[in-house]
Scaffold this motif. Structure first.
Motif, PDB file in Angstrom:
ATOM      1  N   LEU A  80       0.789  -1.228   0.000  1.00  0.00           N
ATOM      2  CA  LEU A  80       0.000   0.000   0.000  1.00  0.00           C
ATOM      3  C   LEU A  80       0.826   1.286   0.000  1.00  0.00           C
ATOM      4  O   LEU A  80       0.318   2.352   0.337  1.00  0.00           O
ATOM      5  CB  LEU A  80      -0.961  -0.017   1.201  1.00  0.00           C
ATOM      6  CG  LEU A  80      -1.899  -1.234   1.213  1.00  0.00           C
ATOM      7  CD1 LEU A  80      -2.625  -1.333   2.540  1.00  0.00           C
ATOM      8  CD2 LEU A  80      -2.864  -1.182   0.053  1.00  0.00           C
ATOM      9  N   GLY A  81       2.086   1.187  -0.383  1.00  0.00           N
ATOM     10  CA  GLY A  81       2.899   2.379  -0.598  1.00  0.00           C
ATOM     11  C   GLY A  81       3.460   3.059   0.634  1.00  0.00           C
ATOM     12  O   GLY A  81       3.924   4.197   0.553  1.00  0.00           O
ATOM     13  N   VAL A  82       3.470   2.407   1.771  1.00  0.00           N
ATOM     14  CA  VAL A  82       3.998   3.031   2.997  1.00  0.00           C
ATOM     15  C   VAL A  82       5.521   3.063   2.953  1.00  0.00           C
ATOM     16  O   VAL A  82       6.166   2.047   2.736  1.00  0.00           O
ATOM     17  CB  VAL A  82       3.491   2.284   4.254  1.00  0.00           C
ATOM     18  CG1 VAL A  82       4.241   2.746   5.499  1.00  0.00           C
ATOM     19  CG2 VAL A  82       1.993   2.478   4.406  1.00  0.00           C
ATOM     20  N   GLU A  83       6.071   4.256   3.171  1.00  0.00           N
ATOM     21  CA  GLU A  83       7.520   4.468   3.198  1.00  0.00           C
ATOM     22  C   GLU A  83       7.991   5.080   4.511  1.00  0.00           C
ATOM     23  O   GLU A  83       9.178   5.060   4.816  1.00  0.00           O
ATOM     24  CB  GLU A  83       7.923   5.408   2.052  1.00  0.00           C
ATOM     25  CG  GLU A  83       7.567   4.863   0.689  1.00  0.00           C
ATOM     26  CD  GLU A  83       7.706   5.903  -0.401  1.00  0.00           C
ATOM     27  OE1 GLU A  83       7.645   7.125  -0.098  1.00  0.00           O
ATOM     28  OE2 GLU A  83       7.850   5.494  -1.565  1.00  0.00           O
ATOM     29  N   ARG A  84       7.044   5.667   5.266  1.00  0.00           N
ATOM     30  CA  ARG A  84       7.355   6.285   6.556  1.00  0.00           C
ATOM     31  C   ARG A  84       6.315   5.834   7.572  1.00  0.00           C
ATOM     32  O   ARG A  84       5.124   5.805   7.268  1.00  0.00           O
ATOM     33  CB  ARG A  84       7.331   7.810   6.467  1.00  0.00           C
ATOM     34  CG  ARG A  84       8.433   8.368   5.588  1.00  0.00           C
ATOM     35  CD  ARG A  84       8.395   9.878   5.559  1.00  0.00           C
ATOM     36  NE  ARG A  84       7.237  10.331   4.779  1.00  0.00           N
ATOM     37  CZ  ARG A  84       6.826  11.589   4.710  1.00  0.00           C
ATOM     38  NH1 ARG A  84       7.470  12.532   5.379  1.00  0.00           N
ATOM     39  NH2 ARG A  84       5.795  11.918   3.976  1.00  0.00           N
ATOM     40  N   VAL A  85       6.799   5.505   8.769  1.00  0.00           N
ATOM     41  CA  VAL A  85       5.915   5.059   9.846  1.00  0.00           C
ATOM     42  C   VAL A  85       6.091   5.988  11.036  1.00  0.00           C
ATOM     43  O   VAL A  85       7.220   6.200  11.495  1.00  0.00           O
ATOM     44  CB  VAL A  85       6.221   3.604  10.263  1.00  0.00           C
ATOM     45  CG1 VAL A  85       5.359   3.184  11.450  1.00  0.00           C
ATOM     46  CG2 VAL A  85       6.049   2.655   9.082  1.00  0.00           C
ATOM     47  N   LEU A  86       4.992   6.517  11.519  1.00  0.00           N
ATOM     48  CA  LEU A  86       5.006   7.343  12.718  1.00  0.00           C
ATOM     49  C   LEU A  86       4.298   6.584  13.835  1.00  0.00           C
ATOM     50  O   LEU A  86       3.160   6.129  13.645  1.00  0.00           O
ATOM     51  CB  LEU A  86       4.270   8.662  12.497  1.00  0.00           C
ATOM     52  CG  LEU A  86       4.924   9.681  11.579  1.00  0.00           C
ATOM     53  CD1 LEU A  86       4.611   9.367  10.124  1.00  0.00           C
ATOM     54  CD2 LEU A  86       4.439  11.067  11.916  1.00  0.00           C
ATOM     55  N   VAL A  87       4.968   6.428  14.963  1.00  0.00           N
ATOM     56  CA  VAL A  87       4.360   5.842  16.148  1.00  0.00           C
ATOM     57  C   VAL A  87       4.057   7.028  17.064  1.00  0.00           C
ATOM     58  O   VAL A  87       4.961   7.781  17.433  1.00  0.00           O
ATOM     59  CB  VAL A  87       5.301   4.835  16.836  1.00  0.00           C
ATOM     60  CG1 VAL A  87       4.626   4.228  18.064  1.00  0.00           C
ATOM     61  CG2 VAL A  87       5.725   3.747  15.847  1.00  0.00           C
ATOM     62  N   VAL A  88       2.755   7.202  17.415  1.00  0.00           N
ATOM     63  CA  VAL A  88       2.336   8.441  18.062  1.00  0.00           C
ATOM     64  C   VAL A  88       1.418   8.202  19.271  1.00  0.00           C
ATOM     65  O   VAL A  88       0.197   8.246  19.147  1.00  0.00           O
ATOM     66  CB  VAL A  88       1.619   9.373  17.051  1.00  0.00           C
ATOM     67  CG1 VAL A  88       1.345  10.729  17.681  1.00  0.00           C
ATOM     68  CG2 VAL A  88       2.423   9.532  15.766  1.00  0.00           C
ATOM     69  N   PRO A  89       2.009   7.964  20.445  1.00  0.00           N
ATOM     70  CA  PRO A  89       1.196   8.013  21.656  1.00  0.00           C
ATOM     71  C   PRO A  89       0.942   9.486  22.005  1.00  0.00           C
ATOM     72  O   PRO A  89       1.405  10.375  21.277  1.00  0.00           O
ATOM     73  CB  PRO A  89       2.075   7.325  22.696  1.00  0.00           C
ATOM     74  CG  PRO A  89       3.462   7.585  22.226  1.00  0.00           C
ATOM     75  CD  PRO A  89       3.394   7.621  20.721  1.00  0.00           C
ATOM     76  N   HIS A  90       0.252   9.752  23.105  1.00  0.00           N
ATOM     77  CA  HIS A  90      -0.086  11.139  23.415  1.00  0.00           C
ATOM     78  C   HIS A  90      -0.039  11.420  24.910  1.00  0.00           C
ATOM     79  O   HIS A  90      -0.043  10.504  25.739  1.00  0.00           O
ATOM     80  CB  HIS A  90      -1.480  11.469  22.875  1.00  0.00           C
ATOM     81  CG  HIS A  90      -2.570  10.677  23.535  1.00  0.00           C
ATOM     82  ND1 HIS A  90      -3.248  11.122  24.643  1.00  0.00           N
ATOM     83  CD2 HIS A  90      -3.067   9.454  23.259  1.00  0.00           C
ATOM     84  CE1 HIS A  90      -4.132  10.207  25.011  1.00  0.00           C
ATOM     85  NE2 HIS A  90      -4.044   9.180  24.188  1.00  0.00           N
ATOM     86  N   THR A  91       0.000  12.690  25.223  1.00  0.00           N
ATOM     87  CA  THR A  91      -0.016  13.125  26.616  1.00  0.00           C
ATOM     88  C   THR A  91      -1.385  12.827  27.230  1.00  0.00           C
ATOM     89  O   THR A  91      -2.378  12.693  26.527  1.00  0.00           O
ATOM     90  CB  THR A  91       0.262  14.640  26.724  1.00  0.00           C
ATOM     91  OG1 THR A  91      -0.731  15.354  25.965  1.00  0.00           O
ATOM     92  CG2 THR A  91       1.650  14.986  26.210  1.00  0.00           C
TER      93      THR A  91
END
Length: 165
Positions: A80-91
């Protein structure tokens, strides 16, 4: 029971009346995948300036890189064309303020049954968990080293991302 969802079905019919996105191919057009929390304060596309069709989004309590999230990332990268992965938990994440025992007790009491068998994957140290999650993606044998992976903390009070890993 049928009326329990009528407000949402009515809204859906209104949405569908002007729906013009049926032509999308399912590819992440910005090459982005986001693993984030299910928290309703997070708008994954808008917080990154992305639009419909730009990213693959995987949400779960705490925004953790679970086995299911890894599966989604592998498929995203190869199909599906993914080249960058962001892992994003939050405050101010609810998964960081209670212990497993506290959640089991609270939920078990609410439903009147023993919930000690249920695991909730609470987070004792959010930054350590974020480092571990990024490591899990980077070291996965089916995710090529050409995929860029970053760990970020989203501030639910300011809307800003802080690049941590």
């Amino acid at each position: 029971m049928p009326d329990d969802f009528e407000d949402l079905l009515t809204a859906n019919r209104e949405y569908a009346a002007s729906f013009d996105r049926g032509h999308f191919d399912g590819v992440a057009h910005a090459g982005v995948a986001i693993v984030t929390c299910m928290d309703s304060r997070i708008d994954p596309l808008r917080m990154l300036g992305l639009q419909h069709g730009d990213a693959k989004i995987f949400r779960n309590p705490g925004g953790r890189v679970t086995e299911a999230a890894l599966e989604a990332i592998v498929l995203g990268v190869h199909l599906l064309g993914v080249e960058r992965v962001l892992v994003v938990p939050h405050t101010r994440c609810a998964m960081t303020v209670s212990s497993e025992a506290e959640l089991r007790e609270r939920i078990g009491s609410a439903v009147g049954i023993d919930a000690t068998w249920q695991r909730f994957h609470v987070i004792d140290d959010q930054l350590a968990a974020l480092h571990e999650d990024v490591r899990r993606v980077v070291s996965h044998p089916l995710i090529p080293s050409t995929v860029q992976v970053g760990g970020f903390l989203y501030d639910v009070d300011t809307g800003l991302l802080d690049h941590k890993v």
